[in-house]
Design an enzyme around this catalytic site. Sequence first.
Site, PDB file in Angstrom:
ATOM      1  N   HIS A 229      21.846  37.308  24.793  1.00 34.09           N
ATOM      2  CA  HIS A 229      22.564  38.307  24.002  1.00 34.09           C
ATOM      3  C   HIS A 229      23.980  37.818  23.698  1.00 34.09           C
ATOM      4  CE1 HIS A 229      19.201  40.923  24.926  1.00 34.09           C
ATOM      5  NE2 HIS A 229      19.345  40.599  26.193  1.00 34.09           N
TER       6      HIS A 229
ATOM      7  N   PRO B  13      30.442  44.996  34.942  1.00 33.30           N
ATOM      8  CA  PRO B  13      31.572  44.164  35.383  1.00 33.30           C
ATOM      9  C   PRO B  13      32.828  44.956  35.740  1.00 33.30           C
ATOM     10  CG  PRO B  13      30.548  43.275  33.410  1.00 33.30           C
ATOM     11  CD  PRO B  13      29.976  44.642  33.613  1.00 33.30           C
ATOM     12  N   GLU B  14      33.265  44.789  36.977  1.00 36.90           N
ATOM     13  CA  GLU B  14      34.542  45.346  37.422  1.00 36.90           C
ATOM     14  C   GLU B  14      35.442  44.169  37.790  1.00 36.90           C
ATOM     15  OE1 GLU B  14      34.255  48.667  40.130  1.00 36.90           O
ATOM     16  OE2 GLU B  14      32.300  49.221  39.393  1.00 36.90           O
TER      17      GLU B  14
ATOM     18  N   ARG C 232      24.619  45.135  26.138  1.00 37.57           N
ATOM     19  CA  ARG C 232      24.739  46.518  25.695  1.00 37.57           C
ATOM     20  C   ARG C 232      25.789  46.746  24.623  1.00 37.57           C
ATOM     21  NH1 ARG C 232      24.401  50.093  31.041  1.00 37.57           N
ATOM     22  NH2 ARG C 232      24.522  51.763  29.522  1.00 37.57           N
TER      23      ARG C 232
ATOM     24  N   ARG D 111      31.022  60.658  36.274  1.00 41.63           N
ATOM     25  CA  ARG D 111      30.449  59.395  36.756  1.00 41.63           C
ATOM     26  C   ARG D 111      29.621  59.595  38.018  1.00 41.63           C
ATOM     27  NH1 ARG D 111      32.885  54.958  34.548  1.00 41.63           N
ATOM     28  NH2 ARG D 111      30.951  54.005  35.258  1.00 41.63           N
TER      29      ARG D 111
ATOM     30  N   LYS E 106      40.135  44.568  34.221  1.00 42.87           N
ATOM     31  CA  LYS E 106      38.844  44.076  33.739  1.00 42.87           C
ATOM     32  C   LYS E 106      38.975  43.244  32.455  1.00 42.87           C
ATOM     33  CE  LYS E 106      37.042  48.500  35.313  1.00 42.87           C
ATOM     34  NZ  LYS E 106      36.314  49.708  34.881  1.00 42.87           N
TER      35      LYS E 106
END
Length: 264
Positions: free
Chosen positions: A93, A2-3, A112, A252, A59
């Site tokens: 989750h 998610p950005e 995660r 990255r 974010k």
Amino acid sequence: MPELPDVEVFRRYFQSTALHQRIESVEVRDETLLQDISAKRLESALRGARFTDTRRRGKYLFCGTDAGNWLVLHFGMSGFLKYGKEPESEAPHSRLLLRFNNGFALAYDNQRKLGRIFLAEDVESFIADRDLGPDAWDPPLSREDLDCTFEGRRAAVKSVLMDQSSIAGLGNEYADEVLFQAGIDPRRKAGELDANALAAIHGKIRHVLGEAIERQVDPDRFPDSWLLPRRAKGETCPRCGRKLSHIRIGGRHTVFCPVCQNGA
Ligand SMILES: [Zn+2]
């Protein structure tokens, strides 16, 4: 992961589903995501209250209640919201589940477990404490803010775009997309870009985020001319057809076209 566009879509989803109903119960299913607050305190802060407002900076999603505090959600590397009678069936989750008095519930799914949950008394102090820069989308990022952010910076332009204290909201994939569409090599030093390059980046931030939000961040609906759907190794540039390059910048994974992004 998610950005800004994803979180903006989540904000609109939250806004259209979860407001104005009394929160009947607060189930924290993984306390490791809680930041500076216990499950018990979060529960007592939210139970009985109603959400009345949403905001977003970068974010971070802020969900304001009529009790005067804000539930703050960050989605980390994965995550989404699901609202419904039994949202867990589609959110396996769920780390936080809020049940409302209308029989519906909102699940915060975070597979995660790199997401974070906060309770803030004030949005502006929360933003200041985390040194978040101006939002990349709303209100529209000014050219002046962009120029100030880049001035004198020796870091790679991609790293500066991803630095949340410079501009809040762009992450790895959208930074690559903006630089691809602007035709700028992601390794170039931010402070050495000329006015044309800065204008291109400024325009493309607005364009890319707007298109992504409008298309509900669904990669299948992204234009064929975009880099985002072509991040896998071996893919070719949608503009020139050459093989895309894969490197690391600031640790990255970075994808770019060595032909179309050759400087400027
Ligand atoms: Zn190319």
